[in-house]
Motif scaffolding. Structure first.
Motif, PDB file in Angstrom:
ATOM      1  N   UNK A 141      35.368  16.844  54.869  1.00 32.82           N
ATOM      2  CA  UNK A 141      35.894  15.490  55.061  1.00 32.82           C
ATOM      3  C   UNK A 141      35.516  15.030  56.464  1.00 32.82           C
ATOM      4  N   UNK A 142      35.088  13.776  56.576  1.00 36.01           N
ATOM      5  CA  UNK A 142      34.656  13.287  57.882  1.00 36.01           C
ATOM      6  C   UNK A 142      34.774  11.775  57.936  1.00 36.01           C
ATOM      7  N   UNK A 178      36.759  20.859  58.104  1.00 36.57           N
ATOM      8  CA  UNK A 178      36.109  21.834  57.238  1.00 36.57           C
ATOM      9  C   UNK A 178      37.013  22.165  56.056  1.00 36.57           C
ATOM     10  N   UNK A 179      36.433  22.450  54.903  1.00 35.30           N
ATOM     11  CA  UNK A 179      37.259  22.798  53.738  1.00 35.30           C
ATOM     12  C   UNK A 179      37.814  24.212  53.847  1.00 35.30           C
ATOM     13  N   UNK A 220      24.660  13.771  59.761  1.00 36.08           N
ATOM     14  CA  UNK A 220      24.570  14.982  58.949  1.00 36.08           C
ATOM     15  C   UNK A 220      25.309  16.115  59.654  1.00 36.08           C
ATOM     16  N   UNK A 221      26.062  16.898  58.884  1.00 38.88           N
ATOM     17  CA  UNK A 221      26.847  18.007  59.432  1.00 38.88           C
ATOM     18  C   UNK A 221      26.270  19.323  58.907  1.00 38.88           C
ATOM     19  N   UNK A 222      25.863  20.199  59.835  1.00 40.40           N
ATOM     20  CA  UNK A 222      25.219  21.462  59.473  1.00 40.40           C
ATOM     21  C   UNK A 222      26.193  22.634  59.636  1.00 40.40           C
ATOM     22  N   UNK A 223      26.135  23.542  58.661  1.00 42.93           N
ATOM     23  CA  UNK A 223      27.007  24.718  58.643  1.00 42.93           C
ATOM     24  C   UNK A 223      26.171  25.919  58.214  1.00 42.93           C
ATOM     25  N   UNK A 224      26.302  27.038  58.920  1.00 44.40           N
ATOM     26  CA  UNK A 224      25.539  28.240  58.576  1.00 44.40           C
ATOM     27  C   UNK A 224      26.124  28.874  57.312  1.00 44.40           C
ATOM     28  N   UNK A 251      22.412  32.568  55.882  1.00 48.28           N
ATOM     29  CA  UNK A 251      22.764  31.816  57.078  1.00 48.28           C
ATOM     30  C   UNK A 251      21.925  30.586  57.336  1.00 48.28           C
ATOM     31  N   UNK A 252      21.349  30.003  56.273  1.00 52.83           N
ATOM     32  CA  UNK A 252      20.545  28.798  56.498  1.00 52.83           C
ATOM     33  C   UNK A 252      21.449  27.622  56.872  1.00 52.83           C
ATOM     34  N   UNK A 253      20.866  26.591  57.466  1.00 54.79           N
ATOM     35  CA  UNK A 253      21.619  25.428  57.949  1.00 54.79           C
ATOM     36  C   UNK A 253      21.893  24.480  56.789  1.00 54.79           C
ATOM     37  N   UNK A 254      23.055  24.616  56.215  1.00 49.97           N
ATOM     38  CA  UNK A 254      23.441  23.828  55.047  1.00 49.97           C
ATOM     39  C   UNK A 254      24.087  22.519  55.488  1.00 49.97           C
ATOM     40  N   UNK A 255      23.703  21.430  54.850  1.00 47.85           N
ATOM     41  CA  UNK A 255      24.317  20.132  55.133  1.00 47.85           C
ATOM     42  C   UNK A 255      25.530  19.986  54.221  1.00 47.85           C
ATOM     43  N   UNK A 256      26.717  20.056  54.822  1.00 46.60           N
ATOM     44  CA  UNK A 256      27.952  20.073  54.031  1.00 46.60           C
ATOM     45  C   UNK A 256      28.606  18.701  53.927  1.00 46.60           C
ATOM     46  N   UNK A 257      28.067  17.724  54.659  1.00 46.54           N
ATOM     47  CA  UNK A 257      28.632  16.379  54.606  1.00 46.54           C
ATOM     48  C   UNK A 257      27.638  15.403  55.208  1.00 46.54           C
ATOM     49  N   UNK A 258      27.648  14.181  54.690  1.00 49.05           N
ATOM     50  CA  UNK A 258      26.833  13.116  55.259  1.00 49.05           C
ATOM     51  C   UNK A 258      27.678  11.851  55.331  1.00 49.05           C
ATOM     52  N   UNK A 259      27.538  11.134  56.438  1.00 51.82           N
ATOM     53  CA  UNK A 259      28.190   9.838  56.608  1.00 51.82           C
ATOM     54  C   UNK A 259      27.128   8.770  56.821  1.00 51.82           C
ATOM     55  N   UNK A 260      27.407   7.571  56.346  1.00 52.88           N
ATOM     56  CA  UNK A 260      26.573   6.412  56.631  1.00 52.88           C
ATOM     57  C   UNK A 260      27.466   5.378  57.301  1.00 52.88           C
ATOM     58  N   UNK A 261      27.183   5.090  58.578  1.00 52.55           N
ATOM     59  CA  UNK A 261      28.084   4.287  59.392  1.00 52.55           C
ATOM     60  C   UNK A 261      27.357   3.060  59.922  1.00 52.55           C
TER      61      UNK A 261
END
Length: 385
Positions: free
Chosen positions: A132-133, A164-165, A361-365, A371-381
């Motif tokens: 959530x963001x 974070x969830x 874009x929010x990156x999480x290992x 441990x790749x850089x996963x995009x767990x959320x995106x915002x358009x502002x």
């Protein structure tokens, strides 16, 4: 190969970022000029946030992700610069194209028999929606550097909140990336451990972050050329503007733009041909080391800007473009065009009222997938008023 575009279906105006869990697809289109039917391949590779393909074979074991010998359509006979057109939407399970990893992806258009022969490359983003963001802007002035005229000190601060969830750990949250409009070759990457006056990461408890990014200049609306208008742009050598020469817009707000997108004429129209457009620009003074064109025609890639040649007191460049609508601007840059030394705002202006779209874009290992850089959320502002 010409006129390559990548966008979220169905509109060419959409930023190329998709969530396959909701059925979204990206579309890739391009023209190809060849005496015989093209024999090509499109290869898809997951990347790190910097756009470098992941090397671990784990990420390629599920699927080859190569579209071999895609089908082309013939362009109208009135199009002289190319003979064939490709359009395809992905992922495509029947073609064996899947995007299992939520990260930045590269596609390479190559020769079908020799995949080291690369005609073009591009990028898009595949994301999930697990966190959530929210984000909001406030206006500010940049006081830590002497700026004149003072309009250059106008800036925005973006305040971001991320939750974070359950089951996610604070230490594996990696970074945020902020992309202005369609400048996905020029995104700003902020790692969590970054130490700079322009960014601050704070944790409010075990799963919440507050992120502040300062010094975002809103700029001006982009200049725009619509060469689908055949009465205005009848053929080769037409000027980009009616009076033939453009000048600084520092004190003039621009008109509505397409937020940096490139909108091409439908490929099957008789008027979807290519023409040469002449750009001419007179800077406010003669102190520039070099002036370049930057726009949707070169995908806003700082390394692919078009150098303008000096002619008297103005600078000139000619581009061969497919009929369409293009956003662009003039910038002062280093001689090799690898880095913008002087802000484009000197030529283009800087207004709080400019309506930009910022993709965050929010990156999480991802510890479950090497441990790749996963995009767990995106915002358009939006920041505009």
């Amino acid at each position: 190969m010409k006129a390559l575009v990548c966008y979220k279906s169905p509109s060419g105006k959409n930023f190329p970022i998709i969530n396959p869990d909701t059925g979204e697809k990206i579309t890739i289109e391009f023209d190809f000029n060849s005496a015989s039917y093209p024999e090509t391949a499109i290869i898809f590779k997951p990347c790190d946030p910097g756009g470098r393909p992941l090397k671990d074979q784990f990420f390629y074991s599920r699927n080859e992700n190569i579209l071999r010998n895609p089908e082309f359509e013939y362009l109208p006979v009135t199009v002289k610069d190319a003979r064939y057109h490709f359009s395809g939407s992905f992922p495509d399970a029947r073609a064996g194209i899947e995007f299992p990893f939520r990260t930045k992806w590269m596609f390479l258009i190559t020769d079908s028999f020799d995949t080291t022969r690369v005609y073009a490359t591009g990028y898009f983003y595949v994301v999930s929606d697990e966190a959530s963001a929210g984000a909001a802007f406030v206006t500010e002035s940049i006081y830590d550097a002497p700026l004149f005229p003072v309009d250059l000190s106008k800036a925005l601060t973006m305040n971001i909140k991320l939750q974070l969830p359950d089951g996610f750990f604070q230490e594996y949250f990696e970074a945020v990336e902020v992309i202005e409009n369609n400048k996905f070759y020029d995104g700003k990457y902020y790692p969590k451990n970054m130490r700079a006056d322009s960014v601050l990461f704070r944790t409010t408890d075990g799963s919440n972050f507050e992120i502040t990014i300062r010094g975002i200049r809103p700029g001006n609306s982009y200049r725009q050329i619509d060469i689908t208008n055949q009465s205005k742009y009848q053929g080769d050598g037409a000027y980009a503007t009616p009076d033939g020469v453009e000048t600084s817009r520092f004190y003039f707000r621009g008109d509505k733009d397409n937020n940096g997108a490139m909108l091409l004429a439908p490929f099957n129209e008789l008027t979807s041909d290519y023409i040469t457009i002449r750009f001419r620009f007179t800077p406010p003074d003669d102190s520039q080391t070099g002036i370049y064109l930057n726009g949707s025609f070169n995908y806003w890639n700082p390394g692919g800007m078009i150098k303008m040649e000096k002619s008297g007191n103005r600078y000139e460049a000619s581009l061969r473009l497919k009929r369409g609508v293009y956003d662009y601007q003039y910038v002062s840059a280093s001689a090799d065009a690898q880095k913008i030394l002087s802000d484009p705002y000197v030529f283009e202006g800087n207004f709080f009222e400019t309506d930009n779209i910022y993709t965050v874009l929010f990156y999480y290992k991802d510890q479950q997938n090497r441990g790749y850089s996963k995009i767990i959320k995106v915002l358009s502002v939006h920041n505009g008023k």
